[in-house]
Design a protein around this motif. Sequence first.
Motif, PDB file in Angstrom:
ATOM      1  N   LEU A  66       0.637  -1.259  -0.163  1.00 45.95           N
ATOM      2  CA  LEU A  66      -0.006  -0.280   0.062  1.00 45.95           C
ATOM      3  C   LEU A  66       0.700   1.301  -0.218  1.00 45.95           C
ATOM      4  O   LEU A  66       0.580   2.117  -0.661  1.00 45.95           O
ATOM      5  CB  LEU A  66      -0.847  -0.175   1.075  1.00 45.95           C
ATOM      6  CG  LEU A  66      -1.489   1.311   1.432  1.00 45.95           C
ATOM      7  CD1 LEU A  66      -2.681   1.631   0.380  1.00 45.95           C
ATOM      8  CD2 LEU A  66      -2.496   1.253   2.629  1.00 45.95           C
ATOM      9  N   THR A 102      -2.875   7.401   3.811  1.00 46.33           N
ATOM     10  CA  THR A 102      -3.995   6.616   2.824  1.00 46.33           C
ATOM     11  C   THR A 102      -5.335   7.294   2.952  1.00 46.33           C
ATOM     12  O   THR A 102      -5.916   7.469   1.652  1.00 46.33           O
ATOM     13  CB  THR A 102      -4.135   5.182   3.526  1.00 46.33           C
ATOM     14  OG1 THR A 102      -2.810   4.529   3.416  1.00 46.33           O
ATOM     15  CG2 THR A 102      -5.148   4.519   2.687  1.00 46.33           C
ATOM     16  N   TRP A 109     -15.096   2.980   1.488  1.00 43.49           N
ATOM     17  CA  TRP A 109     -13.845   2.648   0.974  1.00 43.49           C
ATOM     18  C   TRP A 109     -12.709   2.774   2.161  1.00 43.49           C
ATOM     19  O   TRP A 109     -11.968   1.938   2.184  1.00 43.49           O
ATOM     20  CB  TRP A 109     -13.137   3.913  -0.020  1.00 43.49           C
ATOM     21  CG  TRP A 109     -14.068   3.809  -1.104  1.00 43.49           C
ATOM     22  CD1 TRP A 109     -15.122   4.571  -1.646  1.00 43.49           C
ATOM     23  CD2 TRP A 109     -14.029   2.842  -2.402  1.00 43.49           C
ATOM     24  NE1 TRP A 109     -15.559   4.324  -2.934  1.00 43.49           N
ATOM     25  CE2 TRP A 109     -14.970   3.112  -3.232  1.00 43.49           C
ATOM     26  CE3 TRP A 109     -13.107   1.674  -2.524  1.00 43.49           C
ATOM     27  CZ2 TRP A 109     -15.005   2.232  -4.547  1.00 43.49           C
ATOM     28  CZ3 TRP A 109     -13.143   0.938  -3.613  1.00 43.49           C
ATOM     29  CH2 TRP A 109     -14.125   1.351  -4.539  1.00 43.49           C
ATOM     30  N   LEU A 133     -10.506  -0.416   3.011  1.00 44.18           N
ATOM     31  CA  LEU A 133      -8.805  -0.062   3.130  1.00 44.18           C
ATOM     32  C   LEU A 133      -8.450  -0.923   4.601  1.00 44.18           C
ATOM     33  O   LEU A 133      -7.597  -1.462   4.541  1.00 44.18           O
ATOM     34  CB  LEU A 133      -8.582   1.233   3.080  1.00 44.18           C
ATOM     35  CG  LEU A 133      -8.615   1.692   1.721  1.00 44.18           C
ATOM     36  CD1 LEU A 133      -8.492   3.402   1.589  1.00 44.18           C
ATOM     37  CD2 LEU A 133      -7.540   1.310   1.131  1.00 44.18           C
ATOM     38  N   PRO A 140      -4.925  -3.732   0.405  1.00 41.76           N
ATOM     39  CA  PRO A 140      -5.650  -2.301   0.472  1.00 41.76           C
ATOM     40  C   PRO A 140      -4.991  -1.650  -0.735  1.00 41.76           C
ATOM     41  O   PRO A 140      -5.460  -0.479  -1.471  1.00 41.76           O
ATOM     42  CB  PRO A 140      -4.873  -1.799   1.687  1.00 41.76           C
ATOM     43  CG  PRO A 140      -3.996  -2.579   2.421  1.00 41.76           C
ATOM     44  CD  PRO A 140      -4.261  -3.902   1.637  1.00 41.76           C
ATOM     45  N   MET A 187      -6.989   0.840  -3.579  1.00 42.76           N
ATOM     46  CA  MET A 187      -6.826   2.234  -3.797  1.00 42.76           C
ATOM     47  C   MET A 187      -6.633   2.450  -5.370  1.00 42.76           C
ATOM     48  O   MET A 187      -7.154   3.323  -5.680  1.00 42.76           O
ATOM     49  CB  MET A 187      -5.208   2.595  -3.081  1.00 42.76           C
ATOM     50  CG  MET A 187      -5.008   3.999  -3.306  1.00 42.76           C
ATOM     51  SD  MET A 187      -6.139   5.214  -2.245  1.00 42.76           S
ATOM     52  CE  MET A 187      -5.375   4.750  -0.613  1.00 42.76           C
TER      53      MET A 187
END
Length: 508
Positions: A41, A81, A114, A118, A124, A128
Amino acid sequence: MANPVPASLAAPGSAAAAPLSPAQAPPLSGFAARDTALLALAARLRAVGTDGFDPAWYPIPDDALAATDNAAWRSTLAAATDAVLTDLLLGRGRFVGGRPDIRRDAAAHPLAPWREALATGADPAAVMERVALLPPEAAALRTALAEARAVAARGPFPAIPTDGPGTIEPGSSDAARIPILRRRLALEDPALADLPSTDSAIYDQPLVDAVKRWQAREGFEADGRIGRITLAALNQPAETRINQLRVNLDMRRGLVASETERRIEVNLPHQRLRLLEGNRETLAMNVVVGRPDRATPLMRVRMTAVQFNPSWGVPERNARDDLLPRFRRDPAGMQARGFRLYQVVGGERTEVDPTTLDWSSFTRTNFPYFIRQDAGDANALGRIKFIMPNGEDIYMHDTPDRHLFRRPDRAFSSGCIRLERPMEMLDAALAGTAGWDRARVQRALDSRATAGVTIARSIPVALLYTTAVVQDGRVSMRQDIYGLDRSYMRAMEAGDPRQRVAARNASR
């Protein structure tokens, strides 16, 4: 620009649009994924350049922190993130003002599902990526962005001197500019790059062909002649195209659902009009739009009426900047073209014979008259005017200057929109208006009298600004004629004002 309505997704402080700042305790700190998935990620976050973002905009932690302080690493990664997620879903430039053409809807793109995916998913980074590809044209724009970056990586564009003789004509010789022009185009034209290298000063056919390909791609007249405008565009750095694509990708994020009613859309940089029913295009044509110093304003209005054989009340700026020099040269000729001169005396409007005046005594700041042009074939508005009430006095109209529609670059007007096929637009506008058909329209035009009709079904009109258009998976670019892409890019670089405030507070 007219009607400067902020294009933000929600008012500052709205939970629907507010990303989490690094100064907060992010709820994603309890990532369920293993460190290997989170490292992937983090790598995806560092690759946000593919999405048009700059990794430096986000607090992406170094992977080494995972081993020395795993809790801090996870917490910081979660904040980064969430910031990237928010920008990918809702648009980094969502706080741009003065863009009524960009309409976003945070409620239609909720963050919560979302965030949950995640926080709890096994991959994850893949989540994305799915968010990044949500806008329907994102894949094509990302491909074009990668291609533009590949061109830029071949080296900076060399600057072609602008102080030489006028237009560079095919077959001419120019030792100062032609070799540089050849090197410049070879950076992005594989066919030219594959030819044997030469420093010839002759503007030969292979180079002319390359210039024509470049002109066609950029929306210029593909005649191989290199004048001031073409030369200025060639001298733009490669970063200009890259930033335009970054902006156009971000502009498509977080938008309202597609409209379904009949509507007109005019894309100003591409100088094209479309009449749409849902997603189906029922009419398309070239248009002439405002030149850069008299930009057509962005707006959303409704077409409500049509006027036949309109006269033209010349705006003060046009009268002083455009018509005053023509009256100086030939007042009788202007009178023959239907231009009438008036002044107000004792509160009453009085017509003045332009042939009796000493035109050398008038200047742009000393011109006490106003001008009207009679209806007729020579009238600047042509024979039909389409009325869409707005505070900027912008409308669509016919024009006697039909030759302009054959040019790829058509930013020539003083702000209003000239139509290539006004009769077809008239058919669409009057559809459903009782008693009006082509025969009655022709009688109205032939009468030479100024008359109007209110259309039965007013039509929404959106004047839009999108320099990158995707059609059949291919991206077509145009010049940023009004500089709005540059303004949007500055807003992207500035980011969310709430995050900036949070970051400043955290650093104290």
